[in-house]
Scaffold this motif. Structure first.
Motif, PDB file in Angstrom:
ATOM      1  N   TYR A  49       3.888   6.882 -13.500  1.00 15.11           N
ATOM      2  CA  TYR A  49       4.868   7.409 -13.569  1.00 15.11           C
ATOM      3  C   TYR A  49       5.138   8.322 -12.334  1.00 15.11           C
ATOM      4  CZ  TYR A  49       3.106   6.044 -18.046  1.00 15.11           C
ATOM      5  OH  TYR A  49       2.583   5.033 -18.965  1.00 15.11           O
ATOM      6  N   LEU A  50       5.529   9.544 -12.718  1.00 18.52           N
ATOM      7  CA  LEU A  50       5.691  10.409 -11.351  1.00 18.52           C
ATOM      8  C   LEU A  50       4.491  11.490 -11.218  1.00 18.52           C
ATOM      9  CD1 LEU A  50       9.696  10.931 -11.337  1.00 18.52           C
ATOM     10  CD2 LEU A  50       8.215   9.453  -9.522  1.00 18.52           C
ATOM     11  N   ARG A  74       3.808   1.225  -8.770  1.00 19.50           N
ATOM     12  CA  ARG A  74       3.768   1.675  -7.156  1.00 19.50           C
ATOM     13  C   ARG A  74       5.372   2.164  -6.758  1.00 19.50           C
ATOM     14  NH1 ARG A  74       0.295  -2.395  -8.075  1.00 19.50           N
ATOM     15  NH2 ARG A  74      -1.733  -2.221  -6.865  1.00 19.50           N
ATOM     16  N   ARG A  75       6.458   1.480  -7.379  1.00 21.00           N
ATOM     17  CA  ARG A  75       7.794   2.073  -7.384  1.00 21.00           C
ATOM     18  C   ARG A  75       7.723   3.723  -7.574  1.00 21.00           C
ATOM     19  NH1 ARG A  75      11.637  -1.581  -9.462  1.00 21.00           N
ATOM     20  NH2 ARG A  75      12.188  -2.338  -7.183  1.00 21.00           N
ATOM     21  N   LEU A  76       7.139   3.979  -8.889  1.00 22.13           N
ATOM     22  CA  LEU A  76       7.131   5.471  -9.218  1.00 22.13           C
ATOM     23  C   LEU A  76       6.284   6.211  -8.209  1.00 22.13           C
ATOM     24  CD1 LEU A  76       7.428   5.079 -12.769  1.00 22.13           C
ATOM     25  CD2 LEU A  76       9.260   5.916 -11.161  1.00 22.13           C
ATOM     26  N   GLN A  77       4.992   5.740  -7.958  1.00 23.01           N
ATOM     27  CA  GLN A  77       4.297   6.425  -6.832  1.00 23.01           C
ATOM     28  C   GLN A  77       4.815   6.675  -5.711  1.00 23.01           C
ATOM     29  OE1 GLN A  77       0.799   3.615  -6.855  1.00 23.01           O
ATOM     30  NE2 GLN A  77      -0.050   4.330  -8.352  1.00 23.01           N
ATOM     31  N   LEU A  78       5.774   5.584  -5.036  1.00 23.86           N
ATOM     32  CA  LEU A  78       6.285   5.850  -3.825  1.00 23.86           C
ATOM     33  C   LEU A  78       7.504   6.980  -4.079  1.00 23.86           C
ATOM     34  CD1 LEU A  78       6.475   5.019  -0.644  1.00 23.86           C
ATOM     35  CD2 LEU A  78       7.944   2.986  -1.398  1.00 23.86           C
ATOM     36  N   ALA A  79       8.128   6.755  -5.161  1.00 21.76           N
ATOM     37  CA  ALA A  79       9.046   7.764  -5.380  1.00 21.76           C
ATOM     38  C   ALA A  79       8.824   9.084  -5.445  1.00 21.76           C
ATOM     39  CB  ALA A  79       9.876   7.453  -6.569  1.00 21.76           C
ATOM     40  N   ASP A 114       0.700  -1.029   0.041  1.00 21.54           N
ATOM     41  CA  ASP A 114      -0.011   0.157   0.172  1.00 21.54           C
ATOM     42  C   ASP A 114       0.673   1.219  -0.059  1.00 21.54           C
ATOM     43  OD1 ASP A 114      -1.453   2.274   0.701  1.00 21.54           O
ATOM     44  OD2 ASP A 114      -3.267   1.042   1.703  1.00 21.54           O
ATOM     45  N   VAL A 115       0.844   1.848  -1.396  1.00 24.09           N
ATOM     46  CA  VAL A 115       1.898   3.059  -1.238  1.00 24.09           C
ATOM     47  C   VAL A 115       1.797   4.011  -0.277  1.00 24.09           C
ATOM     48  CG1 VAL A 115       2.676   4.945  -2.886  1.00 24.09           C
ATOM     49  CG2 VAL A 115       2.538   2.573  -3.667  1.00 24.09           C
ATOM     50  N   ARG A 116       0.432   4.406   0.211  1.00 23.94           N
ATOM     51  CA  ARG A 116       0.158   5.506   0.878  1.00 23.94           C
ATOM     52  C   ARG A 116       0.609   5.174   2.372  1.00 23.94           C
ATOM     53  NH1 ARG A 116      -5.474   8.628   1.021  1.00 23.94           N
ATOM     54  NH2 ARG A 116      -4.946   9.026  -0.938  1.00 23.94           N
TER      55      ARG A 116
END
Length: 494
Positions: free
Chosen positions: A314-315, A130-135, A97-99
């Motif tokens: 993406y970002l 999700r990696r880019l969301q977290l980034a 869960d990114v948030r």
């Protein structure tokens, strides 16, 4: 908090057969990193990776388990990695869960004064989206985010002005940024403020150009700019004409995933703006690029037909998280159908529930009288919305629109449309693209008067709810809130 340079961690390196020798650099002098890991990796492998990371000049000071249980006892189990390790709470799916991850990761960065986040996790726990969301969450702190074959760095945004500063950014080109910037500039003046606008664009001047407040800019003056080799339809000229505020023009080239620019003279333009009378700085982005300077408050402009993937993947989340207000533009059919608007609003809410959202439409406003005139209307708006714009012009301003062109950014097409048009008295044109070097020149040859056209927002909804009775008051209140927020942040009180 952004620190540069940071030693990047190694990409593909073979694990040594013997213990990795320790670096001779004292650990206290190494850049500190929070490391992302998961339970799909065998803990001794993670320990070896952390040791090699230290050998390469980065000090791992904390680890965050994003999930995965194949190679650990269970979710949340204590794992000795040689550094403090925390688990993200288990979600409903195999993915993180990114948030929830961001809610833990961001405080860890501050707690350990980390200069870098290193990603040692992998699929299925952390997939590319999700990696880019977290980034995006990490970049917002000013800290780089590094992975096995990439390094994402936050757009540099140093404080370059002593004044409270508001930035207007967008998800891309033709989103309505200049329309929103001009509207904000007009409204802050009604609050008794004196704004200075700095706008960077892909056709901006080699050296910053200053347009003092109240400078008359007609077709003849802008044709002179063209004759001198300048781009007379650059956004700072449009801002000056539509708001009457002092403006400074800058240029930029290239744009990064998070909005950084490859080249720009915007800092010099901001320095020029600092020498002008004013008590508020308004920075206008270009395309999806973010002004390369600190802003105390930020407005994000999103067209209603924006692909939700551009916001969520993406970002894209970086821009939403950066925003203190989101303005959705073109929120009407056919470009912004109710289904499209709903999808965009839901995506924005999924990224940030704290950010207020206003839905709006843009309406053409002639900047001189056109009543009773035969008008040729040139716009960058797509042909699909041309009929509604013509109807608004004829009903509100009493003109007869005899021809239109939606090819203002297509020089050959615009020429063809103008030469094929019936006789007209007035060229009504947005100050964009080929408005001056093509459209104004042809109008002059035809003996037609040139009237520039503004696009002004009208609120049609707030946060998914229907527009209130006094839609204009919503925008005025939103702008007043932005000014107050910018002042407080500039003063260091928040």
């Amino acid at each position: 908090m952004f620190r540069s340079p940071v030693i990047p961690w190694p990409t593909c390196r073979t694990a040594p057969a013997t213990a990795v020798p320790q670096t001779s650099i004292p650990e206290a002098d190494l850049p500190r990193a929070v490391v992302l890991v998961d339970g799909e990796h065998y803990p001794p492998v993670i320990v070896a990776a952390l040791a090699q990371l230290r050998d390469r000049g980065v000090d791992p000071v904390a680890a965050l388990f994003l999930g995965g249980t194949e190679k650990v006892e269970s979710h949340g189990t204590a794992v000795d990695l040689g550094v403090p390790a925390t688990w993200v709470p288990r979600g409903d799916a195999a993915h993180v869960d990114v948030r929830a991850a961001a809610d833990i990761l961001i405080p860890l960065i501050a707690q350990y004064d980390a200069a870098l986040v290193v990603d040692f996790s992998d699929e299925p726990v952390l997939d590319p989206r999700r990696r880019l969301q977290l980034a995006a969450h990490v970049l917002l702190t000013g800290v780089p985010y590094s992975g096995a074959d990439f390094m994402l760095t936050p757009p540099p945004r140093p404080r370059l002005s002593r004044r409270p500063t508001i930035a207007v950014i967008g998800t891309g080109k033709r989103t309505g940024k200049t329309a929103i910037s001009g509207d904000i500039a007009r409204r802050v003046q009604t609050l008794g403020r004196t704004p200075v606008v700095v706008a960077m664009g892909r056709g901006g001047p080699a050296d910053p150009v200053v347009v003092p407040a109240g400078t008359p800019l007609g077709a003849a003056a802008l044709l002179e700019v063209v004759e001198r080799g300048g781009h007379a339809a650059s956004d700072f000229y449009e801002d000056a004409i539509t708001s009457g505020a002092a403006t400074v023009g800058a240029r930029r080239c290239g744009g990064g995933l998070a909005g950084a620019v490859g080249y720009t003279n915007a800092p010099a333009a901001i320095a020029a703006a600092e020498r002008l009378p004013g008590d508020l700085l308004l920075l206008e982005g270009s395309g999806a690029s973010v002004p390369p300077a600190h802003a105390d408050a930020t407005v994000l402009v999103v067209p209603a037909d924006c692909d939700p993937e551009f916001l969520q993947g993406y970002l894209g989340p970086y821009r939403v998280l950066l925003a203190d207000l989101v303005v959705v533009t073109m929120a009407e059919s056919p470009r912004g159908s109710p289904e499209r608007v709903a999808a965009v609003l839901e995506t924005i809410r999924s990224i940030s529930r704290r950010t207020p959202v206003i839905s709006s439409v843009l309406r053409p406003v002639p900047l001189d009288q056109v009543s009773g005139e035969r008008v040729f209307f040139a716009t960058t708006a797509p042909a699909a919305v041309g009929a509604s714009l013509v109807e608004a012009l004829e009903d509100t301003y009493g003109c007869d629109v005899v021809a239109t062109s939606s090819r203002l950014a297509d020089r050959p097409g615009l020429r063809s449309d103008l030469y094929a048009a019936p006789a007209f008295d007035v060229l009504l044109v947005e100050l964009k693209a080929a408005a001056v070097d093509v459209a104004t020149r042809i109008a002059a040859q035809a003996g037609a008067r040139v009237v520039f056209c503004d696009n002004r927002p009208s609120v049609v909804g707030t946060g998914g709810d229907a527009a209130p009775a006094d839609a204009d008051a919503v925008l005025q209140e939103a702008v007043a809130g932005l000014v107050e927020l910018a002042e407080k942040r500039a003063a260091g009180s928040t």
